[in-house]
Structure formats: C-alpha cells, structure tokens
Design a protein around this motif. Sequence first.
Motif, PDB file in Angstrom:
ATOM      1  N   ALA A 198      28.018  13.322  32.068  1.00  0.00           N
ATOM      2  CA  ALA A 198      28.236  11.940  31.653  1.00  0.00           C
ATOM      3  C   ALA A 198      27.432  10.970  32.510  1.00  0.00           C
ATOM      4  O   ALA A 198      27.701  10.805  33.700  1.00  0.00           O
ATOM      5  CB  ALA A 198      29.727  11.610  31.731  1.00  0.00           C
ATOM      6  N   ALA A 199      26.439  10.326  31.896  1.00  0.00           N
ATOM      7  CA  ALA A 199      25.568   9.390  32.622  1.00  0.00           C
ATOM      8  C   ALA A 199      24.667   8.687  31.619  1.00  0.00           C
ATOM      9  O   ALA A 199      24.532   9.115  30.467  1.00  0.00           O
ATOM     10  CB  ALA A 199      24.715  10.128  33.658  1.00  0.00           C
ATOM     11  N   ARG A 200      24.049   7.634  32.079  1.00  0.00           N
ATOM     12  CA  ARG A 200      23.019   6.948  31.291  1.00  0.00           C
ATOM     13  C   ARG A 200      21.669   7.501  31.718  1.00  0.00           C
ATOM     14  O   ARG A 200      21.466   7.829  32.891  1.00  0.00           O
ATOM     15  CB  ARG A 200      23.072   5.440  31.537  1.00  0.00           C
ATOM     16  N   LYS A 201      20.700   7.565  30.778  1.00  0.00           N
ATOM     17  CA  LYS A 201      19.466   8.265  31.120  1.00  0.00           C
ATOM     18  C   LYS A 201      18.196   7.671  30.511  1.00  0.00           C
ATOM     19  O   LYS A 201      17.216   8.380  30.335  1.00  0.00           O
ATOM     20  CB  LYS A 201      19.580   9.732  30.718  1.00  0.00           C
ATOM     21  N   GLN A 202      18.184   6.377  30.227  1.00  0.00           N
ATOM     22  CA  GLN A 202      16.974   5.755  29.712  1.00  0.00           C
ATOM     23  C   GLN A 202      16.270   5.008  30.844  1.00  0.00           C
ATOM     24  O   GLN A 202      16.824   4.066  31.409  1.00  0.00           O
ATOM     25  CB  GLN A 202      17.304   4.799  28.574  1.00  0.00           C
ATOM     26  N   VAL A 203      15.059   5.440  31.136  1.00  0.00           N
ATOM     27  CA  VAL A 203      14.328   4.869  32.268  1.00  0.00           C
ATOM     28  C   VAL A 203      14.130   3.369  32.099  1.00  0.00           C
ATOM     29  O   VAL A 203      14.412   2.577  33.006  1.00  0.00           O
ATOM     30  CB  VAL A 203      12.977   5.589  32.450  1.00  0.00           C
ATOM     31  N   GLY A 204      13.630   2.953  30.938  1.00  0.00           N
ATOM     32  CA  GLY A 204      13.379   1.530  30.719  1.00  0.00           C
ATOM     33  C   GLY A 204      14.639   0.697  30.840  1.00  0.00           C
ATOM     34  O   GLY A 204      14.627  -0.399  31.419  1.00  0.00           O
ATOM     35  N   GLU A 205      15.719   1.204  30.304  1.00  0.00           N
ATOM     36  CA  GLU A 205      17.002   0.507  30.396  1.00  0.00           C
ATOM     37  C   GLU A 205      17.454   0.391  31.846  1.00  0.00           C
ATOM     38  O   GLU A 205      18.013  -0.627  32.258  1.00  0.00           O
ATOM     39  CB  GLU A 205      18.039   1.265  29.571  1.00  0.00           C
ATOM     40  N   ALA A 249      21.871  -2.604  38.238  1.00  0.00           N
ATOM     41  CA  ALA A 249      23.243  -2.590  38.754  1.00  0.00           C
ATOM     42  C   ALA A 249      24.162  -1.805  37.826  1.00  0.00           C
ATOM     43  O   ALA A 249      25.014  -1.029  38.277  1.00  0.00           O
ATOM     44  CB  ALA A 249      23.754  -4.027  38.930  1.00  0.00           C
ATOM     45  N   TRP A 250      24.003  -2.007  36.525  1.00  0.00           N
ATOM     46  CA  TRP A 250      24.820  -1.282  35.552  1.00  0.00           C
ATOM     47  C   TRP A 250      24.566   0.215  35.631  1.00  0.00           C
ATOM     48  O   TRP A 250      25.498   1.008  35.516  1.00  0.00           O
ATOM     49  CB  TRP A 250      24.537  -1.808  34.146  1.00  0.00           C
ATOM     50  N   TYR A 251      23.316   0.604  35.843  1.00  0.00           N
ATOM     51  CA  TYR A 251      23.008   2.032  35.955  1.00  0.00           C
ATOM     52  C   TYR A 251      23.676   2.658  37.167  1.00  0.00           C
ATOM     53  O   TYR A 251      24.195   3.777  37.100  1.00  0.00           O
ATOM     54  CB  TYR A 251      21.487   2.273  35.963  1.00  0.00           C
TER      55      TYR A 251
END
Length: 326
Positions: free
Chosen positions: A76-83, A89-91
């Motif tokens: 469970a994680a976020r994985k978009q480099v551009g984002e 901070a959100w990442y």
Amino acid sequence: MSIMVTGGAGYIGAHVVRLLQERGEDVVVVDDLSTGREDRVGDATLVELDVAGGDAQQLLEQVMREREVTGVVHFAARKQVGESVARPAWYFQQNVTGLANVVAAMEAVGADRLIFSSSAAVYGMPDVEIVTEDTDPRPINPYGETKLVGEWLIADAGRAWGLRAASLRYFNVAGAGWPDLGDPAVLNLVPMVLDRLAKGERPKVFGEDYPTTDGTCIRDYIHVLDLAHAHLAALDHLAGGDGGNLVLNVGTGQGASVKEVITEIGRVSGLDVTPDVEERRAGDPPRLVASADRIAEVLGWQTRNGLPEIIESAWEAWQAGPRRIG
C-alpha cells in the motif's frame, strides 16, 4: 495464522494474494480501493482501510489480533513520480506514515515478518550500467525518497525490537500472471503503448539519441508473476527463522530497449507499432538494469519469463479487458 497483504487489491498485490491462496494460506487484504479492485482478491477477507489514516494503527492491530497475523506483505503506497514531485508532503504522509502505522501495529501484536515493496527509484540515476544492492542510493524524486526512508525505518525496527524483513527493490514490472490480473493503470511503458493503440494512435518514444544500440533507453523488465513468486520466497526465507534485514533487487539482469519492447508488442499483436519520436524526458538514465545475483544466492529465486512471455501475457490480459483492440 494469516498473512496480511496491504494493497492486495492492486496490480502486484493481487498476484501475491492469488499465489498465497493457491498454496492454502489464510489471507487478509487491507486496501483503500483507490487504485485496487475488490474483484481481484478472490475469497480473501478484504478490509477497506487507508493505512495512512489517523486511526489506522489501532485498526490494523485489531485485524492482526483477530486474524492471528504472523507476517505482512506491504504494497500500500502511492507510486507516481510526477505526482510525488507536485505533492511531496502528501507522498511522505501516504508512504512513510502508512508504513510506520503497519510496523507499529506489527510490533504491538508480535508479528515479526515483513516484506516491503521498495523500488529501483531509490537508486536515482546511478553511474553504473548494472545496479547492485551496494550501489549508493541517491533518489532524485520524492517517491524514491519515501521508499528509501521506508527501508531505513524497517532497519531501525529490526534493531529496536527484532523485526525480520526483506525490502524488495523492483525494477520494471509488466505482464500478467492471469488474464484477469493485468495492469489496470496506464503508467508504465507496456500499458501506455497498448492504451495508445486502443485509441488508434501511435506509441511514443521519448528520445532516440541515447548512447545505446538503438538510441532508446534500456530497462530491466520483470514479469509480474516472477515478482510475486519472489515475495513468497522471501516470506518463506523469513519463516525459516532467518533474521536480519534483507535488501534485494528483483530484476532479470537483462535489459531491453524501449524500441525492442514496442517491436515485441507489434509482433504479438500484429499491429503497426511505428512510434512517434519526441524529445527526451528529464531524468531518464540511458540504461538501468539490475544485478539479480544476490536474490538468487539468498532466496534461490530466479526469473522464469523473458520479454516475449511478458508481452504475450500483457496482450492477453488487455484483450480480456473492456478495451479490446480489433
């Protein structure tokens, strides 16, 4: 006794869940379903939860106790480099806080086996053509930074209370183990090419003047089912009583260029895949290929599928989905 898979309704997680179920494991999936789908987890128990949420640690502890969880596979994680560049901070909140909640819950209930979904993004732009685990990690974006910080947290927990863990640094994952588990996101090269073909557009190549054989970037592509088997091998290794903190590349040791991948898609699909060539993207190293020696030595794991099998399975999965081409 159960295995918890966070993010188990996603692309890679669903493959691990299915393999665990096939060998008779009791599996509980924790997923917020922001990118995953409930129909991917089979008959596993699904707990809809954001692991980075304010009350996540307490809820995770409750589920772990109820299901007698002995090990966790954490996707469970976020994985978009551009984002990640746009929302750093959100990442960090999502990826680092989410992992911290999982590790804290494990400590509270005495679950001491963790497989962590890390990334080759921790290496940044290494000045070597074959990347080993001893290559100095220098991430160049917040996404890669969150993965490296996660590895540090895991190592610290191992020293503090005995967490046994394996951080698996993925290279380029593609393909499908089963037609219903194809990559649902259009973020990586293979689904991006198929997406453009489905729209009647040409594939895009970003730069063809790199110092490689055909001028396009070379990457290490690994079949998602091989990657899933690596997670089970790591779980079994830790279950055997081996402690410590493993950090392992998961790749093939072989590289394929962007043009080679696109050509293979054309061979499998029978479609015209003549690309449009655009300017280079900033931050793309010419070549990034894993050394897979350490994982073979430690886990006895090696890849079974090459680029043809990756593309054939990706095409089959795409054609089984809602955007069938032709």
